[in-house]
Design an enzyme around this catalytic site. Structure first.
Site, PDB file in Angstrom:
ATOM      1  CG  ASP A   1      -1.802   1.149   1.366  1.00 45.90           C
ATOM      2  OD1 ASP A   1      -1.875   1.938   0.412  1.00 45.90           O
ATOM      3  OD2 ASP A   1      -2.445   1.291   2.412  1.00 45.90           O
TER       4      ASP A   1
ATOM      5  CD  GLN B   1      -4.882  -1.562   9.276  1.00 47.45           C
ATOM      6  OE1 GLN B   1      -4.859  -0.414   9.683  1.00 47.45           O
ATOM      7  NE2 GLN B   1      -5.022  -1.829   7.984  1.00 47.45           N
TER       8      GLN B   1
END
Length: 385
Positions: free
Chosen positions: A97, A166
């Site tokens: 990302d 996360q």
């Protein structure tokens, strides 16, 4: 105070200077105005009369309770199954990302593979979509995983750490699902799981009373710009989060009417350019809560419907990144090898911090903090792990 702010801000500031090709040599004194802006937005917050509601030992028990409870409800609400995930990926594959496009990943060379370069993941947005295809997961079902990352350019304050944890999730959808109503329906399911978990915490620790509103609101970033044209994006977020308590801000990444995006978003996973039924652009957004302990907006999740072939080409062109079309991930997507999907990330430590009403993410996460920050927090009964 100025020196303390400088010490706490320097790591992320240095990374942004490097990415933007600003001169940061020891002899240069012509610092750009962005330096001043950093000092306006990056400061440790010490809430007045902060009260420690759980001792560190009990906090550990509460963290386990929250993580187990929430992921069970998330997986049930969205039909997700757990999978294992990588800590690092090979460079040059297009799988990592890009976040806001300026953060540099932590990397290393693999000696036994001819010194091929690997990089610690920033998130698993693209990897998850590839995994949906590899496992041939049908529409309406998906996967989630524990994502752990190192973001060396992150600012170290109440909400940001070098260590990121996360729940990354991704769900297969159909072409007919690529619309705003579907996105909102998924957001509501996630929010319901949050409120259920908040209630579980209250039942176990009755002195930690719930603060989340009954419903989550939806607003487009362009609507906030029109209502508050003289405020910065972060200030507009504060207005919305304070007003609603929980709000999903739609359209993160695309340029608004002022020619600027509300916030950065990579061009090759979330779809921020497709027209939606509300008359704006974008099929993605951020879930913001109002943090009553710190009196600030609190981003808990970033998510969205992912790009299809058309949106990928359009967004790469808008951002001047069309060379990425030659990367492996992008070629597979354009060839139809990737399923349509929706996905996002939900901060684990952030969720624990919010539900346990902590003032610093370091109270629920073991990481590295500047000594000045540790000492300042300790003076106000904020004990960092």
């Amino acid at each position: 105070m100025f020196l303390r702010l400088f010490a706490l801000s320097l790591p992320r500031l240095w990374c942004h200077f490097a990415a933007l090709n600003f001169c940061h040599c020891s002899k240069c004194t012509n610092y750009p105005l962005i330096l001043i802006q950093f000092f306006k937005t990056m400061a440790l917050i010490i809430p007045k009369c902060y009260k420690l509601k759980l001792l560190p030992e009990t906090t550990e028990v509460a963290i386990k309770l929250i993580k187990e409870s929430f992921q069970e409800r998330l997986s049930k609400a969205l039909n997700l199954r757990r999978v294992t995930a990588p800590l690092f990926v090979l460079s040059g594959t297009g799988l990592n990302d890009d976040l806001n496009g300026v953060e540099s990943p932590v990397g290393f060379d693999i000696q036994c593979m001819g010194n091929r370069h690997a990089e610690v993941v920033h998130s698993l947005a693209k990897w998850k979509r590839a995994k949906l295809g590899a496992y041939a997961i049908a529409p309406g079902y998906g996967l989630y995983t524990d994502m752990n990352a190192i973001r060396a350019c992150e600012e170290l304050d109440n909400l940001h750490s070098l260590y990121v944890d996360q729940w990354d999730w991704e769900r297969t959808i159909t072409a007919a699902d690529r619309n705003l109503d579907f996105l909102k329906a998924v957001v509501r399911k996630i929010y319901a799981a949050l409120r259920e978990t908040e209630q579980i915490v209250y039942e176990r620790f009755p002195h930690i009373t719930p603060v989340l509103p009954e419903d989550v609101a939806f607003v487009h970033a362009e609507q906030l710009l029109q209502e508050f044209p003289n405020l910065s994006p972060k200030e507009r977020e504060a207005q919305a989060a304070r007003r609603y308590g929980a709000v999903f801000i739609i359209g993160i990444g695309g340029n608004l009417s002022n020619g600027e995006p509300h916030d950065g978003r990579a061009p090759d996973y979330d779809d921020w350019s497709t027209p939606n039924s509300d008359g704006f652009l974008g099929l993605n957004g951020d879930l913001m809560l109002w943090n009553h302990v710190l009196d600030i907006p609190f981003e808990l999740s970033s998510m969205g419907i992912r790009v299809d072939e058309e949106a990928l080409r359009r967004q790469l062109k808008l951002r001047g990144c069309e060379e990425r079309l030659n990367l492996s991930f992008h070629r597979h997507l354009l060839n139809g090898d990737m399923p349509y999907s929706i996905g996002g990330g939900i901060g684990q430590s952030r969720l624990c911090m919010f539900l346990l009403q902590k003032a610093h993410i370091g109270e629920v996460q073991a990481s590295i903090w500047p000594e000045e920050q540790i000492e300042e927090c300790a003076k106000h009964n904020i004990i960092l792990m």
